[in-house]
Design an enzyme around this catalytic site. Structure first.
Site, short mmCIF file in Angstrom:
data_model
loop_
_atom_site.label_atom_id
_atom_site.label_comp_id
_atom_site.label_asym_id
_atom_site.label_seq_id
_atom_site.Cartn_x
_atom_site.Cartn_y
_atom_site.Cartn_z
N ASP A 46 -2.52 -1.93 10.00
CA ASP A 46 -2.43 -1.80 8.70
C ASP A 46 -3.06 -3.12 7.79
O ASP A 46 -3.15 -3.27 7.00
CB ASP A 46 -0.94 -1.62 8.24
CG ASP A 46 -0.77 0.04 8.30
OD1 ASP A 46 -1.45 0.53 8.58
OD2 ASP A 46 0.61 0.07 7.77
N LYS B 199 0.77 -1.24 0.13
CA LYS B 199 -0.09 -0.04 0.17
C LYS B 199 0.91 1.47 -0.10
O LYS B 199 1.99 1.25 0.51
CB LYS B 199 -0.99 0.01 1.06
CG LYS B 199 -0.20 0.06 2.60
CD LYS B 199 0.11 1.45 3.26
CE LYS B 199 1.02 1.29 4.55
NZ LYS B 199 1.80 2.50 4.55
P1 ATP Z 1 4.19 -0.13 7.71
O1 ATP Z 1 4.00 0.37 6.56
O2 ATP Z 1 3.02 -1.11 8.24
O3 ATP Z 1 4.57 0.58 9.19
P2 ATP Z 1 6.71 -1.26 7.06
O4 ATP Z 1 6.30 -1.51 5.59
O5 ATP Z 1 7.35 -0.12 7.23
O6 ATP Z 1 5.23 -1.37 7.69
P3 ATP Z 1 7.42 -3.99 7.41
O7 ATP Z 1 7.83 -4.56 6.10
O8 ATP Z 1 6.05 -4.52 7.60
O9 ATP Z 1 7.27 -2.49 7.48
O10 ATP Z 1 8.22 -4.55 8.63
C1 ATP Z 1 8.28 -3.95 9.76
C2 ATP Z 1 8.98 -4.77 10.86
O11 ATP Z 1 7.93 -5.88 10.90
C3 ATP Z 1 10.26 -5.60 10.15
O12 ATP Z 1 11.52 -4.82 10.53
C4 ATP Z 1 10.15 -6.79 10.70
O13 ATP Z 1 11.23 -7.03 11.99
C5 ATP Z 1 8.67 -7.29 11.29
N1 ATP Z 1 8.10 -8.27 10.57
C6 ATP Z 1 7.18 -8.90 11.08
N2 ATP Z 1 6.61 -9.83 10.04
C7 ATP Z 1 7.15 -9.63 8.99
C8 ATP Z 1 6.78 -9.98 7.54
N3 ATP Z 1 6.30 -11.07 7.51
N4 ATP Z 1 7.48 -9.39 6.62
C9 ATP Z 1 8.38 -8.43 6.89
N5 ATP Z 1 8.43 -7.72 8.17
C10 ATP Z 1 8.03 -8.45 9.14
#
Ligand code: ATP
Length: 312
Positions: A151, A24
């Site tokens: 999210d 997203k």
């Molecule tokens: P958001 O946009 O919802 O704030 P994000 O895209 O910045 O999230 P994610 O890729 O969801 O970040 O990862 C955030 C943290 O979540 C990672 O550093 C990791 O430690 C943890 N995590 C837990 N499960 C997962 C997963 N399936 N894939 C990626 N990261 C994960």
């Protein structure tokens, strides 16, 4: 089959289920002041975009997570993985053991502000529901999603939606056309809590207004008007993300110089998002971003994308 057969016995037994689930971008992320519980009220306009993870679940002796893809080494493989937490939560609700191997084919940048972990949570939930023939309603799945993270409900629904509260109370939105985007993937992630902490620091002495969706932005989505959407894109976390990662300013400038209609940090960053006038322009801008050396890679894609779907 007799009348006394259980629904599990009647159900079709599947060897594996694969679900595709989108990333997203927040086209509006309005952030209120920190609440006493530390969370922030949001007005969060989500748009699902065409970058996808695929989550495959297979029966196993015990819960196990594996991950493949360029960022796979950054993904936790223990019970903190959102996909594992989704399987555990669904199994607990039905009084069964989460004996499943979850494999994530990861194409969504990790810790990139594109809700990759949330996508995997929603994907694993839908996949396990199908594998275990539970037949949960969308409302039941959304309730588990909301427990997993703000999210996650949107990752299940896809399309576009306004999220209020912590962002998890969703109202689907109409989108009247296709929007073209480029996402510049930065080296390394940004921690979402750290970005909110920096937001609190930067706004400590400011009067932060209650967050509200911008009617002009909702109209731009509904009419499919990219120029109008470009004029209304806003991310209140952007100053905090730029403060923690000043190099993102050069990436934003590069994309604008290459012809983007608008540029912003995606969610909590450090991925940066560029709205473009068409698919051709998106390819040109992606090439310019890669050539600049200001990002690790750049991906051209379109929106809205559908939510989590069983693909096999
Ligand atoms: P958001 O946009 O919802 O704030 P994000 O895209 O910045 O999230 P994610 O890729 O969801 O970040 O990862 C955030 C943290 O979540 C990672 O550093 C990791 O430690 C943890 N995590 C837990 N499960 C997962 C997963 N399936 N894939 C990626 N990261 C994960």
């Amino acid at each position: 089959m007799s009348d006394t057969d259980t629904s599990a016995e009647r159900a079709v037994v599947r060897d594996s289920v694969t679900v595709r689930v989108p990333a997203k971008v927040n086209v509006q992320l309005a952030v209120g002041a920190a609440r006493p519980d530390g969370f922030h009220d949001l007005a969060n306009v989500f748009l699902a975009v065409g970058l996808y993870d695929e989550v495959t679940v297979t029966p196993a002796d015990e819960l196990r997570v594996t991950c493949a893809g360029p960022d796979a080494h950054q993904v936790p493989l223990d019970a903190t993985n959102l996909a594992a937490r989704a399987a555990i939560a669904l199994a607990a609700r039905h009084g069964i053991e989460p004996r499943v191997h979850i494999h994530i084919d990861k194409d969504i940048p990790v810790a990139g502000g594109m809700a990759g972990g949330s996508a995997d949570g929603a994907g694993a939930l839908l996949a396990c529901d199908a594998l275990w023939s539970l037949g949960s309603s969308e409302a039941e799945l959304l309730a588990i999603c909301a427990e997993l993270g703000s999210d996650v409900p949107f990752s299940l629904l896809g399309g576009a939606a306004l999220g209020v509260g912590r962002g998890e109370r969703l109202t689907p939105l109409d989108v009247g056309g296709t929007f073209h985007w480029v996402f510049a993937v930065a080296d390394g992630g940004l921690s979402t809590p750290a970005v909110y902490g920096e937001f609190d620091r930067l706004t400590a002495t400011a009067d932060v207004p209650p967050p509200a969706a911008d009617p002009a932005l909702l109209t731009a989505l509904r009419t499919g008007d990219a120029t109008a959407l470009a004029a209304t894109l806003v991310n209140d976390l952007q100053p905090a993300a730029l403060s923690l990662r000043p190099s993102l300013a050069a990436t934003l400038t590069t994309g604008m110089s290459a012809g983007a209609l608008a540029a912003l940090v995606s969610g909590s960053g450090p991925t940066t998002a560029f709205l473009t006038k068409d698919a051709e322009s998106a390819e040109t801008i992606a090439e310019a971003l890669v050539a600049s050396g200001n990002c690790r890679t750049a991906r051209a894609t379109s929106a809205p994308a559908p939510g989590a779907r069983v693909v096999s």
